[in-house]
Design a protein around this motif. Structure first.
Motif, PDB file in Angstrom:
ATOM      1  N   UNK A   1      34.689 -62.115  16.808  1.00  0.00           N
ATOM      2  CA  UNK A   1      35.214 -63.468  16.952  1.00  0.00           C
ATOM      3  C   UNK A   1      34.760 -64.352  15.793  1.00  0.00           C
ATOM      4  N   UNK A   2      35.465 -65.460  15.610  1.00  0.00           N
ATOM      5  CA  UNK A   2      35.172 -66.412  14.549  1.00  0.00           C
ATOM      6  C   UNK A   2      34.530 -67.669  15.133  1.00  0.00           C
ATOM      7  N   UNK A   3      33.617 -68.250  14.356  1.00  0.00           N
ATOM      8  CA  UNK A   3      32.958 -69.485  14.743  1.00  0.00           C
ATOM      9  C   UNK A   3      33.275 -70.586  13.746  1.00  0.00           C
ATOM     10  N   UNK A   4      33.522 -71.786  14.247  1.00  0.00           N
ATOM     11  CA  UNK A   4      33.553 -72.978  13.403  1.00  0.00           C
ATOM     12  C   UNK A   4      32.141 -73.539  13.395  1.00  0.00           C
ATOM     13  N   UNK A   5      31.532 -73.617  12.225  1.00  0.00           N
ATOM     14  CA  UNK A   5      30.129 -74.005  12.131  1.00  0.00           C
ATOM     15  C   UNK A   5      29.954 -75.508  12.298  1.00  0.00           C
ATOM     16  N   UNK A   6      28.950 -75.881  13.077  1.00  0.00           N
ATOM     17  CA  UNK A   6      28.647 -77.293  13.330  1.00  0.00           C
ATOM     18  C   UNK A   6      27.411 -77.751  12.574  1.00  0.00           C
ATOM     19  N   UNK A   7      26.351 -76.950  12.640  1.00  0.00           N
ATOM     20  CA  UNK A   7      25.109 -77.340  11.974  1.00  0.00           C
ATOM     21  C   UNK A   7      24.195 -76.130  11.875  1.00  0.00           C
ATOM     22  N   UNK A   8      23.112 -76.313  11.161  1.00  0.00           N
ATOM     23  CA  UNK A   8      22.074 -75.297  11.080  1.00  0.00           C
ATOM     24  C   UNK A   8      20.937 -75.692  12.021  1.00  0.00           C
ATOM     25  N   UNK A   9      20.028 -74.759  12.259  1.00  0.00           N
ATOM     26  CA  UNK A   9      18.882 -75.035  13.129  1.00  0.00           C
ATOM     27  C   UNK A   9      17.746 -74.113  12.725  1.00  0.00           C
ATOM     28  N   UNK A  10      16.560 -74.390  13.252  1.00  0.00           N
ATOM     29  CA  UNK A  10      15.433 -73.500  12.998  1.00  0.00           C
ATOM     30  C   UNK A  10      14.915 -73.528  11.584  1.00  0.00           C
ATOM     31  N   UNK A  11      14.632 -74.693  11.048  1.00  0.00           N
ATOM     32  CA  UNK A  11      14.088 -74.797   9.695  1.00  0.00           C
ATOM     33  C   UNK A  11      15.012 -75.592   8.801  1.00  0.00           C
ATOM     34  N   UNK A  12      16.036 -74.939   8.254  1.00  0.00           N
ATOM     35  CA  UNK A  12      17.030 -75.620   7.429  1.00  0.00           C
ATOM     36  C   UNK A  12      17.902 -76.496   8.322  1.00  0.00           C
TER      37      UNK A  12
ATOM     38  N   UNK B   1      18.111 -59.864  13.872  1.00  0.00           N
ATOM     39  CA  UNK B   1      18.669 -60.476  12.670  1.00  0.00           C
ATOM     40  C   UNK B   1      17.944 -61.749  12.255  1.00  0.00           C
ATOM     41  N   UNK B   2      17.070 -62.263  13.112  1.00  0.00           N
ATOM     42  CA  UNK B   2      16.363 -63.503  12.830  1.00  0.00           C
ATOM     43  C   UNK B   2      15.274 -63.303  11.786  1.00  0.00           C
ATOM     44  N   UNK B   3      14.999 -64.368  11.035  1.00  0.00           N
ATOM     45  CA  UNK B   3      13.906 -64.346  10.072  1.00  0.00           C
ATOM     46  C   UNK B   3      12.568 -64.280  10.804  1.00  0.00           C
ATOM     47  N   UNK B   4      11.532 -63.730  10.158  1.00  0.00           N
ATOM     48  CA  UNK B   4      10.200 -63.737  10.776  1.00  0.00           C
ATOM     49  C   UNK B   4       9.774 -65.158  11.107  1.00  0.00           C
ATOM     50  N   UNK B   5       9.269 -65.340  12.306  1.00  0.00           N
ATOM     51  CA  UNK B   5       8.861 -66.661  12.743  1.00  0.00           C
ATOM     52  C   UNK B   5       9.886 -67.352  13.611  1.00  0.00           C
ATOM     53  N   UNK B   6      11.114 -66.794  13.652  1.00  0.00           N
ATOM     54  CA  UNK B   6      12.166 -67.392  14.473  1.00  0.00           C
ATOM     55  C   UNK B   6      12.496 -66.541  15.695  1.00  0.00           C
ATOM     56  N   UNK B   7      11.713 -65.485  15.907  1.00  0.00           N
ATOM     57  CA  UNK B   7      12.035 -64.550  16.983  1.00  0.00           C
ATOM     58  C   UNK B   7      12.014 -65.199  18.366  1.00  0.00           C
ATOM     59  N   UNK B   8      11.306 -66.318  18.494  1.00  0.00           N
ATOM     60  CA  UNK B   8      11.203 -66.960  19.809  1.00  0.00           C
ATOM     61  C   UNK B   8      12.484 -67.690  20.201  1.00  0.00           C
ATOM     62  N   UNK B   9      13.402 -67.879  19.244  1.00  0.00           N
ATOM     63  CA  UNK B   9      14.654 -68.583  19.524  1.00  0.00           C
ATOM     64  C   UNK B   9      15.678 -67.586  20.067  1.00  0.00           C
ATOM     65  N   UNK B  10      16.230 -67.888  21.217  1.00  0.00           N
ATOM     66  CA  UNK B  10      17.180 -66.983  21.874  1.00  0.00           C
ATOM     67  C   UNK B  10      18.591 -67.254  21.381  1.00  0.00           C
ATOM     68  N   UNK B  11      19.226 -66.215  20.849  1.00  0.00           N
ATOM     69  CA  UNK B  11      20.586 -66.331  20.346  1.00  0.00           C
ATOM     70  C   UNK B  11      21.596 -66.143  21.471  1.00  0.00           C
ATOM     71  N   UNK B  12      22.824 -66.617  21.233  1.00  0.00           N
ATOM     72  CA  UNK B  12      23.880 -66.446  22.221  1.00  0.00           C
ATOM     73  C   UNK B  12      24.435 -67.778  22.687  1.00  0.00           C
TER      74      UNK B  12
END
Length: 226
Positions: free
Chosen positions: A93-104, A151-162
């Motif tokens: 599926x395709x996503x329309x991006x809204x913003x970044x999170x988790x650092x940047x 796929x998450x960068x080291x240090x971001x593993x605590x953030x749940x994707x989905x």
């Protein structure tokens, strides 16, 4: 040391030579570990110990092209993107991006960027998705994302994707929407309305967060080192 345009920089070299004992002193490791910074983000969003502001470019006349170029320049594998599903296919599926999170922290909804994931997932149209950058082609301007925690960068593993509710959108994005909808919402107005701005310990908190000591300031002036 890097040279610009093939020319030497004697003044810079002399400065580094004179200040070498300060520049390369082990006690100058002021930056906190990325893991520690990312672990603090969830607490920051909840308690807001300092003012979480919309990106500065929102209040500046930065062109569409420049913002788009800067995003593709700064985005890295493992970074987190927030998007809305707009097209579902058999292969993904395709996503329309809204913003970044988790650092940047960038608000990119007006850039009309799309990304794709080829993972099998039973989404519904208009769902909000938190995903990680799996691959980025800066020349073709193509972004592939993943919903796998690996796929998450080291240090971001605590953030749940989905899938996540719209009410949990990043604070900086919500405040950006408010500023974009009302021209009276200036940087100063938003800043003073933030709970973190009125925290009496905000200066001490920020100094500690970036690893700067107020008793031993990291300065190139030897007098301030004492």
């Amino acid at each position: 040391m890097e040279k610009s345009d093939g020319q030497d920089s004697p003044l810079v070299e002399q400065f580094i030579a004179r200040k070498a004992d300060i520049l390369f002193c082990p006690t100058w490791k002021t930056a906190t570990h990325k893991e520690e910074e990312q672990e603090e983000e969830e607490e920051e969003d909840a308690a807001e110990p300092y003012a979480i502001m919309p990106p500065m470019e929102l209040f500046m006349e930065v062109s569409y092209e420049e913002r788009r170029t800067m995003l593709y320049r700064d985005l890295e594998k493992g970074d987190i993107l927030v998007g809305r599903i707009n097209n579902i296919r058999e292969y993904g599926f395709f996503l329309t991006l809204l913003c970044t999170a988790g650092g940047l922290r960038r608000d990119i909804e007006d850039l009309e960027l799309l990304c794709v994931t080829y993972e099998k997932f039973p989404p519904l149209a208009a769902m909000m998705i938190l995903s990680a950058v799996k691959d980025i082609d800066r020349y073709q301007e193509k972004i592939t994302v993943s919903l796998q925690q690996a796929a998450l960068s080291p240090g971001l593993e605590h953030i749940k994707l989905g899938v996540f509710p719209r009410e949990e959108l990043p604070i900086h994005y919500s405040r950006s929407l408010r500023a974009a909808a009302d021209s009276r919402e200036t940087y100063e107005c938003i800043l003073k309305s933030c709970h973190g701005y009125h925290n009496p310990s905000v200066v001490e908190y920020l100094l500690e967060k970036v690893g700067v000591s107020d008793t031993q300031p990291p300065s190139m002036m030897r007098g301030l080192q004492r």
